[in-house]
Write a protein that holds these residues in place. Sequence first.
Motif, PDB file in Angstrom:
ATOM      1  N   SER A 199     -22.753  20.771 -16.361  1.00 65.54           N
ATOM      2  CA  SER A 199     -22.169  21.123 -17.736  1.00 65.54           C
ATOM      3  C   SER A 199     -23.471  21.848 -18.577  1.00 65.54           C
ATOM      4  N   TYR A 206     -18.097  23.825 -17.662  1.00 73.24           N
ATOM      5  CA  TYR A 206     -18.225  22.751 -16.497  1.00 73.24           C
ATOM      6  C   TYR A 206     -18.144  23.538 -15.006  1.00 73.24           C
ATOM      7  N   GLY A 207     -18.920  23.262 -14.048  1.00 75.70           N
ATOM      8  CA  GLY A 207     -18.886  23.853 -12.793  1.00 75.70           C
ATOM      9  C   GLY A 207     -20.036  23.517 -11.946  1.00 75.70           C
ATOM     10  N   ASP A 208     -20.277  24.412 -11.067  1.00 72.01           N
ATOM     11  CA  ASP A 208     -21.504  24.524 -10.177  1.00 72.01           C
ATOM     12  C   ASP A 208     -22.606  25.038 -11.107  1.00 72.01           C
ATOM     13  N   PHE A 257     -19.781  17.822 -11.376  1.00 71.26           N
ATOM     14  CA  PHE A 257     -19.994  19.153 -12.077  1.00 71.26           C
ATOM     15  C   PHE A 257     -21.053  18.869 -13.113  1.00 71.26           C
ATOM     16  N   THR A 266     -13.073  20.085  -6.876  1.00 72.06           N
ATOM     17  CA  THR A 266     -14.527  20.079  -6.608  1.00 72.06           C
ATOM     18  C   THR A 266     -14.659  20.009  -4.810  1.00 72.06           C
TER      19      THR A 266
END
Length: 174
Positions: free
Chosen positions: A119, A155-157, A117, A17
């Motif tokens: 989710s 999960y992520g931006d 992150f 990240t």
Amino acid sequence: MILPIEQTWLILVDLLTDLKRKGVDVPNLVNKDISLLKTSINFYKRDTTHPDMIKELERVNIVISKVQDELLTYAEEFGEGYQNSWIDKLRRANHGEEVYKEPDSHSKFLSGAPPGFSSAKIHLKTPIAEDRVQEIAEYNNIIIEFEDDVTIALYGDSENIKVALREFAPFFNE
């Protein structure tokens, strides 16, 4: 209790990240490996004494070492101090120290979401091909985790998750 390998996974996700925030173009294969690692770790935790689970842990250790080496190579670009701070976190995790707190298992939110992150969790009516899900994840630069055949954690931006959810939308009606 959170396992040392889970701590290592969280540190690698945090490093990934941070590198992305710094503009490093990390290959999508690293996202895929990290996503599969989380799934494999959860698989191992179900029964740590079963011979198949022990084999799974061996495989996880090989992949985690590969991802760790690759991310630390990218970290080197930002100086020895930056890289050493991540190496220190990884060393502490390998010695069983709690670098990140264990997620609250009673939370209504997704547990185990990596630091920094966003989710989301989706529930499909029918299973879809893992290849298609992985393709959407790679294209949108997110990490996925299959909880079962019809439940997928993302999960992520935040913006990447929104785009991925729009791509998953047609599967909600199937």
